[in-house]
Design an enzyme around this catalytic site. Structure first.
Site, short mmCIF file in Angstrom:
data_model
loop_
_atom_site.label_atom_id
_atom_site.label_comp_id
_atom_site.label_asym_id
_atom_site.label_seq_id
_atom_site.Cartn_x
_atom_site.Cartn_y
_atom_site.Cartn_z
N GLU A 163 -25.91 82.74 29.80
CA GLU A 163 -27.50 83.46 30.51
C GLU A 163 -26.90 84.78 29.85
OE1 GLU A 163 -27.88 83.96 34.28
OE2 GLU A 163 -28.43 81.85 35.01
N ASN A 205 -25.80 78.19 27.80
CA ASN A 205 -26.76 77.78 28.82
C ASN A 205 -27.30 78.89 30.04
OD1 ASN A 205 -27.89 75.42 31.35
ND2 ASN A 205 -26.84 77.26 32.33
N HIS A 242 -35.49 75.84 35.64
CA HIS A 242 -36.34 76.72 36.95
C HIS A 242 -37.67 77.17 36.87
CE1 HIS A 242 -32.09 76.78 38.69
NE2 HIS A 242 -31.78 77.87 37.97
N GLU A 271 -30.54 72.47 35.76
CA GLU A 271 -30.82 73.61 36.88
C GLU A 271 -32.15 73.43 37.43
OE1 GLU A 271 -29.59 77.17 36.38
OE2 GLU A 271 -27.65 77.00 35.56
N ASP A 273 -35.30 73.07 38.92
CA ASP A 273 -36.53 72.98 39.96
C ASP A 273 -37.74 73.35 39.63
OD1 ASP A 273 -35.66 75.45 39.43
OD2 ASP A 273 -33.61 75.26 41.33
O1 G2I Z 1 -29.65 81.45 40.66
C1 G2I Z 1 -29.88 80.70 40.11
C2 G2I Z 1 -28.84 80.21 39.46
C3 G2I Z 1 -29.69 80.48 37.41
N1 G2I Z 1 -28.82 80.07 36.66
C4 G2I Z 1 -27.10 80.30 36.91
C5 G2I Z 1 -26.87 79.39 38.21
O2 G2I Z 1 -25.64 79.54 38.66
C6 G2I Z 1 -27.45 79.91 39.13
O3 G2I Z 1 -26.77 80.02 40.95
C7 G2I Z 1 -27.26 80.35 41.62
C8 G2I Z 1 -27.03 79.14 42.75
O4 G2I Z 1 -27.77 78.88 43.37
C9 G2I Z 1 -26.58 80.01 44.00
O5 G2I Z 1 -25.78 79.64 45.21
O6 G2I Z 1 -26.17 81.51 41.39
C10 G2I Z 1 -26.56 82.30 42.25
C11 G2I Z 1 -25.12 83.79 42.11
O7 G2I Z 1 -24.20 83.22 41.37
C12 G2I Z 1 -25.44 81.50 43.48
O8 G2I Z 1 -26.05 82.64 45.01
C13 G2I Z 1 -25.20 82.87 45.35
C14 G2I Z 1 -25.12 83.81 46.38
O9 G2I Z 1 -25.13 85.24 45.91
C15 G2I Z 1 -24.14 84.37 46.57
O10 G2I Z 1 -23.90 85.87 47.77
C16 G2I Z 1 -23.19 82.97 48.25
O11 G2I Z 1 -21.80 83.45 48.33
O12 G2I Z 1 -24.20 81.63 46.31
C17 G2I Z 1 -23.05 82.19 46.62
C18 G2I Z 1 -22.70 81.12 47.42
O13 G2I Z 1 -23.74 80.10 48.66
#
Ligand code: G2I
Length: 464
Positions: A163, A205, A242, A271, A273
């Site tokens: 990103e 990515n 996404h 990724e 969805d």
């Molecule tokens: O935002 C969707 C994706 C966009 N591309 C990069 C990916 O890495 C990203 O994945 C998401 C995860 O699916 C989320 O699960 O990235 C977020 C931010 O890194 C993730 O969210 C985090 C929350 O911000 C935290 O507060 C939480 O502790 O998920 C963590 C675990 O549940």
């Protein structure tokens, strides 16, 4: 029965050598007649591709979750566990506990692993957020090196940089502390990753790079084209995909996939969805990937709707209760119906075979000059496999092309190569230049590499 056996064989091959074995195992086991897999992973594998899911370590203890994971998928991406804040929470102190849980689970099931992600403006630990300039550049490169080295040989593809481009119509890089260390931070990260794990495919990515007419898509495309032209080690582009009402699937998606692929990189949907999981849109995405030989895998960002980062949109293939949705059926049917050509492991020859008889003029009486280049090989061996780096150095005149041959001991075989075309995979293997490294100035050196199974021993190379 045949599918189950085939899948087991494929999984075993994957477990041994990771992504490199995927294409090779496809070639060995591709059924001669059409067959229909009954799971996403098996059906994708029959088309020379993987079908993966983002996995959260804390869900591996949920039996319903792992039942679906193990049955349906042959690739995993840690959803958060390999991010910078997870793996280097304090500077210089690395924590791989949760990432290892996922990697070990994947390996025990013969699944390949996508690494996500080595360098990103987001999810930085506090110590990194507070850094800038050359100290940050050095810390970022150290992070890339340490994490990629720790997982060397276990990761099929790394999202090296995530990103890095801005949204909107500017086509500019995203402002971030990493970007402010200098525009070359991305290629520096890729070079560090290649040095640390030469066998992993290295991906850039991003999201909102699906629509071919979007400025961000064009900006990433131009970066990848530039990297390929200058020999920056990049192997793949990840389209997060996404899709939602604000950023919908568009019919030029296939053009985007094929345009990136035409640059000489693999394309992976990393990724996926889709808001409300419309079956037709999921089907279209799969059909688009199958239509592009170098689109070599699809990952959905979670398993059940309840596992999704945006669960309120119910964007995945399984209900929160674990039932297959209509979108699942559409994806499976599309995989089973799709084209049968697996992606090539090396670029196919670009010149067609001659259609007329070769000329009958006698060969010249003076032999062509030999010894115009020299080549040296260094090998990094581990039990059952190795990576070789080859340095080709021009003599006193510049080269417009080069070729080297390397003879492997019996039992050793090449599974993939980078920065060179390859013919053969065992015995005497011949490597020739790719477009971007054909020209070597007098006394200059270029490098290429290959990965193999078995024991390489001391290798030497001839050069011409
Ligand atoms: O935002 C969707 C994706 C966009 N591309 C990069 C990916 O890495 C990203 O994945 C998401 C995860 O699916 C989320 O699960 O990235 C977020 C931010 O890194 C993730 O969210 C985090 C929350 O911000 C935290 O507060 C939480 O502790 O998920 C963590 C675990 O549940």
């Amino acid at each position: 029965m045949r599918n189950a056996k085939w899948r087991a064989a494929t999984k075993a091959a994957l477990a041994l050598t990771g992504a490199a074995a995927l294409a090779a195992s496809m070639a060995m086991f591709l059924p001669g007649t059409a067959s229909a897999g009954t799971t996403l992973g098996a059906s994708a594998a029959e088309k020379g591709r993987y079908f993966g899911a983002a996995v959260a370590a804390n869900r591996l203890s949920d039996g319903a979750y792992t039942t679906i994971l193990n049955r349906e998928f042959n690739s995993v991406t840690p959803e958060n566990e390999m991010k910078i804040d997870a793996t280097e929470p304090q500077q210089g102190q690395f924590n791989f506990t949760n990432a290892d849980r996922i990697v070990n689970h994947a390996r025990s099931q013969g699944m390949s692993v996508r690494g996500h992600t080595l360098a990103w403006h987001s999810q930085q630990p506090g110590w990194m957020q507070n850094m800038s300039g050359s100290a940050l550049r050095q810390a970022m490169l150290n992070h890339v090196t340490q994490v990629a080295t720790y997982y060397r040989g276990k990761i099929a593809a790394w999202d090296v940089v995530n990103e890095a481009f801005a949204d909107g119509s500017s086509g500019a890089r995203r402002d971030s502390n990493l970007q402010r260390t200098g525009n070359d931070w991305i290629e520096a990260a890729f070079r560090a990753a290649r040095a640390a794990d030469p066998g992993a495919k290295l991906c850039y990515n991003d999201y909102n790079t699906d629509n071919w007419t979007h400025a961000k898509t064009q900006a990433v495309y131009n970066m990848v084209r530039d990297f390929k032209s200058r020999g920056v080690p990049i192997d793949c582009v990840g389209l997060q995909s996404h899709f939602n009402n604000d950023s919908p699937y568009v019919s030029n998606y296939r053009t985007t996939l094929s345009s990136f692929a035409a640059l000489g990189v693999d394309v992976q949907i990393t990724e996926l969805d889709i808001q409300n999981a419309p079956a037709n849109t999921y089907r279209a995405v799969v059909e688009d990937c199958l239509a592009v030989p170098r689109c070599n895998g699809i990952t959905v960002w979670g398993i059940r709707d309840s596992d999704s980062w945006r669960s309120e949109q119910s964007p995945l293939l399984f209900t929160s209760g674990g039932a297959k949705k209509a979108a699942y059926d559409a994806v499976l049917a599309a995989l089973n119906a799709g084209g049968t050509t697996p992606p090539p492991t090396t670029a196919p020859p670009t010149t067609p075979p001659p259609t007329t008889a070769p000329p009958t003029t006698p060969p010249p009486t003076t032999p062509p000059p030999t010894g115009s280049c020299t080549a040296t090989v260094s090998v990094n061996q581990w039990p059952g496999g190795f990576v070789a780096n080859v340095r080709v150095t021009a003599g006193s005149s510049a080269l417009n092309s080069w070729a080297t041959t390397i003879t492997l001991p019996s039992g050793a075989a090449v599974t993939n190569a980078w920065s060179a075309n390859r013919s053969g995979n065992s015995g005497t293997v011949r490597f020739t230049n790719v477009d971007y490294n054909s020209q070597v100035g007098a006394g200059q050196t270029i490098e290429f590499g290959f990965q193999g199974t078995g024991t390489a021993g001391n290798l030497s190379a001839t050069c011409a």
